[in-house]
Scaffold this motif. Sequence first.
Motif: not given
Length: 160
Positions: A63-79
Amino acid sequence: MKPIIVAFHTGEDRYVKDAKRMVASAEKFGYQVYIEEIESELNWTRACCLKPSFMLSVMNKLGPRPYLWLDCDGEIVSPLKYLENPPFNFAVPWDPHLRFTSFSSGTTYFDLRDEACLNLMREWGVECDKVIKGDILEEWDQRVLFRVWNNMERIPITKA
């Protein structure tokens, strides 16, 4: 509303390992991740041009909503607090040394509830399909995204 993080990879050992790390980093901060391994005989540049059609297929499922493309070699280090109910509906890193010719699409935010943003995604997909088919000169997906964004009559930047 937190964006759903979206990615795909082509199954090479390196990307499988990277994807597991990326998913773990996202889940650590409570983000939902939609990731798939896809089969592709395309070269790297053309495979990257699958991003908009893949994201649209995810939107059709979730469904329509916010999406974030993140390359699979990325990493989230904080909120990612700045992407939870932001005052914008499209965000992409930009390198000022590129002189307004490209974005960095390894991390791209789209609020696909917004019609202008959805139109940007669709048009990006149309132009990327031309790259994949060889109908236009092969170029990085982020350059295609910049070109489409730059040529839009109403660009998705801020919520009205």
